[in-house]
Structure formats: structure tokens, C-alpha cells
Design a protein around this motif. Structure first.
Motif, short mmCIF file in Angstrom:
data_model
loop_
_atom_site.label_atom_id
_atom_site.label_comp_id
_atom_site.label_asym_id
_atom_site.label_seq_id
_atom_site.Cartn_x
_atom_site.Cartn_y
_atom_site.Cartn_z
N ASP A 142 -48.57 30.98 60.96
CA ASP A 142 -49.17 29.76 60.70
C ASP A 142 -48.47 29.06 59.30
N GLU A 143 -48.42 29.73 58.42
CA GLU A 143 -47.73 29.26 57.20
C GLU A 143 -46.48 28.89 57.44
N LEU A 144 -45.62 29.52 58.27
CA LEU A 144 -44.30 28.97 58.64
C LEU A 144 -44.50 27.41 59.57
N GLN A 145 -45.63 27.24 60.23
CA GLN A 145 -45.77 26.29 61.18
C GLN A 145 -46.10 25.05 60.09
N LEU A 146 -46.89 25.50 59.18
CA LEU A 146 -47.28 24.20 57.97
C LEU A 146 -46.19 23.98 57.36
N ALA A 147 -45.05 25.06 56.98
CA ALA A 147 -44.11 24.65 56.10
C ALA A 147 -43.08 23.76 56.81
N PHE A 148 -42.96 24.01 58.03
CA PHE A 148 -42.25 23.07 58.97
C PHE A 148 -42.57 21.62 58.87
N ASP A 149 -44.15 21.75 58.94
CA ASP A 149 -44.76 20.04 58.97
C ASP A 149 -44.49 19.52 57.57
N PHE A 150 -44.56 20.34 56.69
CA PHE A 150 -44.62 19.62 55.10
C PHE A 150 -43.09 19.35 55.08
N TYR A 151 -42.30 20.03 55.60
CA TYR A 151 -40.67 19.71 55.27
C TYR A 151 -40.50 18.40 55.89
N LYS A 152 -41.05 17.99 57.11
CA LYS A 152 -40.84 16.67 57.42
C LYS A 152 -41.19 15.75 56.78
N ASP A 153 -42.17 15.88 56.24
CA ASP A 153 -42.78 14.73 55.16
C ASP A 153 -42.29 15.11 53.60
N GLU A 154 -41.24 15.93 53.79
CA GLU A 154 -40.44 16.02 52.25
C GLU A 154 -41.47 16.49 51.32
N MET A 155 -42.21 17.35 51.50
CA MET A 155 -43.27 18.03 50.57
C MET A 155 -42.86 19.55 50.14
N VAL A 156 -42.00 19.99 51.05
CA VAL A 156 -41.46 21.44 50.95
C VAL A 156 -39.81 21.37 50.92
N THR A 157 -39.25 22.12 50.24
CA THR A 157 -37.96 22.32 50.28
C THR A 157 -37.19 23.16 51.41
N GLU A 158 -36.17 23.26 51.64
CA GLU A 158 -35.53 24.22 52.81
C GLU A 158 -35.57 25.52 52.48
N GLU A 159 -35.62 25.87 51.23
CA GLU A 159 -35.46 27.27 50.78
C GLU A 159 -37.11 27.56 50.85
N GLU A 160 -37.98 26.96 50.85
CA GLU A 160 -39.20 27.32 51.05
C GLU A 160 -39.81 27.51 52.47
N VAL A 161 -38.91 26.77 53.40
CA VAL A 161 -39.30 26.91 54.80
C VAL A 161 -38.54 28.53 55.36
N ASP A 162 -37.52 28.53 54.50
CA ASP A 162 -36.65 29.87 54.98
C ASP A 162 -37.25 30.95 54.32
N GLU A 163 -37.98 31.04 53.31
CA GLU A 163 -38.77 32.12 52.51
C GLU A 163 -40.02 32.30 53.58
N ALA A 164 -40.72 31.15 54.06
CA ALA A 164 -41.61 31.49 54.95
C ALA A 164 -41.28 32.19 56.24
N TYR A 165 -40.20 31.62 56.80
CA TYR A 165 -39.60 32.41 58.04
C TYR A 165 -39.35 33.85 57.78
N HIS A 166 -38.72 34.43 56.55
CA HIS A 166 -38.68 35.54 56.40
C HIS A 166 -39.94 36.45 56.35
N LYS A 167 -40.95 35.99 55.66
CA LYS A 167 -42.21 36.50 55.62
C LYS A 167 -42.88 36.83 56.88
N ALA A 168 -42.56 35.65 57.83
CA ALA A 168 -43.20 35.99 59.29
C ALA A 168 -42.37 36.90 60.04
N ILE A 169 -41.14 36.86 59.89
CA ILE A 169 -40.32 37.84 60.85
C ILE A 169 -40.43 39.09 60.32
N THR A 170 -40.57 39.36 58.96
CA THR A 170 -40.91 40.87 58.66
C THR A 170 -42.12 41.28 58.99
#
Length: 369
Positions: free
Chosen positions: A74-102
């Protein structure tokens, strides 16, 4: 940057885990079993109470594991949505992905360790192959590798039998690996033939040589597992142990050799099971340890038969025999490759220092596939 396809994969795998782990059913079961622990007389039978607490914790770990998966997905989905609105960086999305896949891979891996025997302690035996000193040295290197792995993962290792090599290394070693999480569940992936290719330090011409050693891993049964042993087929020898232990070891015949004439109840094939134990200076204790190892081997044989009946010998399965190596360690090329999963690494030194979790994980996940 994490892609939309990777997000979709995370969400799909999270939903799949919820379904095939039956999380809703486990939640109900957890609540019911927890209620039983609140009975006024619950701790009157300590053994029964401990078994019940173990059951409750066993169910809870699946629920907690899935909650982590769902939260990070859910946090990854949220990070994607925020990235579209330029509220988070690519690095923060990648970090969220790493946590989810782990979290997902950890839970998927845990699901691969659901068999009764996976949580058991285990016996790991290494035999050097043809090749004299070079193969015996290779066997000792494998022994060190597994001891380092066990140490890093919270297991304890005791050597129950060791036969030194003629000049260097070992001919054979048997180790009990106990404690920690899923000793047998993880190490069962190591059964098979391990091949070493290197420029041998024992060859005067400095030639590249190939050596083999076989590894056998069986669950170490305890008193809660019933295994039938026909005592009429058991015979004993005693001998003077060699190696560490002081002068007493060489004066007293404390070493025991158990021979068991086994007949496979399913195929009718006969074989002699030979077990040696020199773990202590106490012969009765060594006899007890040897019998425990015999029960473990018989349990393992029955377990393997059941698995073969269920799977009808899955495609690509290889027998533990020379010429069917499961893994190659090529020192010159800086490569270790598992032939069952094609997982490989160039960090040979780390592998020989016990860092084999990547190979174990790849094998377990391949069984899931």
C-alpha cells in the motif's frame, strides 16, 4: 526508477499471498486458539500449555508477515501516486519498492518451509570424493563453509564423527546442526554433489583440477517422532577413536559403529546403513547418538518416499551420485553456480565464508514455481 509493471507485480503477489495463505481463515483460527490460552487451568499441564503457545505463535507469524506485505504494498502504491504529484522523489519510490519486494519474498520463502520436518534440527554429512588429498581438502572447505553459515544464522554445530584426510583435509564429517530457525528447511537444499575447479596447491605442476564432495542432509528426529527400528537388524562394533580428545581417547574403545540391515518396504532393495559416532568418551552416550542418527535416516527415507509419491519425482531432479553435481565452484573464473536454479555469484570468497543464502533462497523458490 521503479516501473508501473513492478508496482502491478507487487500488488498481484500481495493479493495472491492473501488467497493461498488463507489469511482470513488464519485470523479466525488465531483468535480461537488464543482464547484457549486464557482458560484458568491452562498452565496446570505445562507441556500441553507450551505446545498450545507454540501453535498460537506459529499462526501469528503468518498474520504478522502478511500485514507487513500489505502495508508495504500500500505504501508503494501511495508513493507512486505522490510521485505523479511531485510530492516524493524517485529514490523514495525505489525505497518503498525495495521494502515491499523484500517483505513479499520473505513471506513466499517462509511458505516454502511449511513441512513438518522443515523446523527440525538436522544432520549434515560430507564425504570426500575420488581425488585423494585435493578432494579431502575440498571436503574440509565445505565443512568450514557450513559451520560459518550456521554460526551466522544462530545455529549450534557439534561434530559427531570426523575422519581426517591422509595428508590434509578430511575424508568424512558428520555434524548436528541445532537451534535457530528451520535448520533442516534451509539446508535440505544442499544435499547433492559439490564440484570444485581450481589450480591445486597439492599439484607440483600447478595444474587445474576438478574435485568432488557429496553432502547429505537429513532431519534430526527427537522423541516426539515415532520411527520403527528393527533391533534384530542392528549390530555394533567398538573402536578406539582418533583425533582430538587426549590420551584417554586412544586407550578406551569409546567409538561406536552401528550397522543396520535396511530393506526398503516399498522397493524391496536392501542396503547396509553404517553410522560411526565418536562425539564423546562415553560409549553408551555414543550408542545413543548413533541410534538417534539411525532414526533420522529412516525418517528421512520415509519422508522422501512420500514426497516422491506426491510429486512422482519432479522433472529435473537429480540423484546424489558422481556426475550429477548440483553446484560448481570455479575459483579461477571467480564463479559459483547452482545447476538446478542457474543462480550464480562471482563472490567466491563470500560463499566459502558461509554466505550461501542466495543459493538456498533460489532453490526453495524454484520448488514453489
Amino acid at each position: 526508477m521503479t516501473t508501473q509493471d513492478q508496482l502491478k507485480d507487487i500488488l498481484t503477489r500481495a493479493d495472491d499471498l492473501h488467497r493461498y495463505l488463507e489469511i482470513d481463515k488464519k485470523q479466525v483460527e488465531f483468535e480461537e486458539e488464543t482464547l484457549r490460552t486464557q482458560a484458568p487451568d491452562f498452565w496446570e499441564d505445562v507441556e500441553r500449555a507450551q505446545a498450545q503457545m507454540k501453535k498460537v505463535k506459529g499462526i501469528e507469524k503468518w498474520i504478522v508477515g502478511y500485514k507487513d506485505v500489505r502495508m508495504y504494498a500500500d505504501e508503494l502504491q501511495l508513493a507512486f501516486d505522490f510521485y505523479k504529484d511531485e510530492m516524493v522523489t524517485e529514490e523514495e519510490v525505489d525505497e518503498a519498492y525495495h521494502k515491499a519486494i523484500t517483505a513479499i519474498e520473505n513471506l513466499e520463502l517462509m511458505n516454502m518451509l511449511g513441512q513438518e520436518e522443515d523446523s527440525m534440527d538436522c544432520v549434515l554429512k560430507i564425504n570426500s570424493g575420488a581425488g585423494g588429498t585435493e578432494s579431502q581438502d575440498w571436503a574440509s572447505m565445505l565443512m568450514r563453509m557450513y559451520m560459518r553459515w550456521a554460526e551466522a544464522n544462530g545455529h549450534t554445530v557439534s561434530i559427531t564423527n570426523l575422519q581426517d584426510g591422509d595428508e590434509a583435509g578430511i575424508k568424512q564429517v558428520t555434524m548436528d546442526i541445532k537451534g535457530g530457525d528451520y535448520p533442516y528447511g534451509y539446508l535440505k537444499s544442499e544435499s547433492g554433489v559439490h564440484r570444485l575447479v581450481r589450480v591445486s596447491p597439492f599439484n607440483a605442476q600447478g595444474k587445474r583440477m576438478t574435485s568432488f564432495a557429496s553432502v547429505f542432509v537429513t532431519p534430526l528426529v527427537d522423541d516426539t517422532i515415532t520411527v520403527e527400528v528393527d533391533m534384530a537388524k542392528v549390530s555394533w562394533d567398538t573402536f578406539r577413536s582418533s583425533g582430538a580428545g587426549g590420551q584417554n581417547v586412544n586407550k578406551v574403545e569409546s567409538g561406536v559403529r552401528l550397522r543396520y540391515q535396511f530393506k526398503d518396504p516399498y522397493t524391496g532393495e536392501e542396503e547396509e546403513i553404517l553410522i560411526e559416532n565418536t562425539e564423546t568418551r562415553d560409549q553408551p552416550k555414543n550408542r545413543e547418538n548413533a541410534m538417534r542418527h539411525l532414526r533420522s535416516i529412516l525418517y528421512d527415507k520415509e519422508m522422501k518416499h512420500r514426497m516422491e509419491e506426491q510429486a512422482k519425482v519432479e522433472a529435473g531432479k537429480k540423484k546424489i551420485e558422481w556426475g550429477s553435481q548440483i553446484r560448481s565452484y570455479v575459483f579461477d573464473d571467480r564463479r559459483v553456480k547452482d545447476h538446478r536454479t542457474n543462480f550464480q555469484t562471482s563472490d567466491v570468497d563470500a560463499v566459502m565464508d558461509g554466505k550461501i543464502d542466495g543459493f538456498i533462497k533460489a532453490y526453495l523458490m524454484s520448488q514453489n514455481e
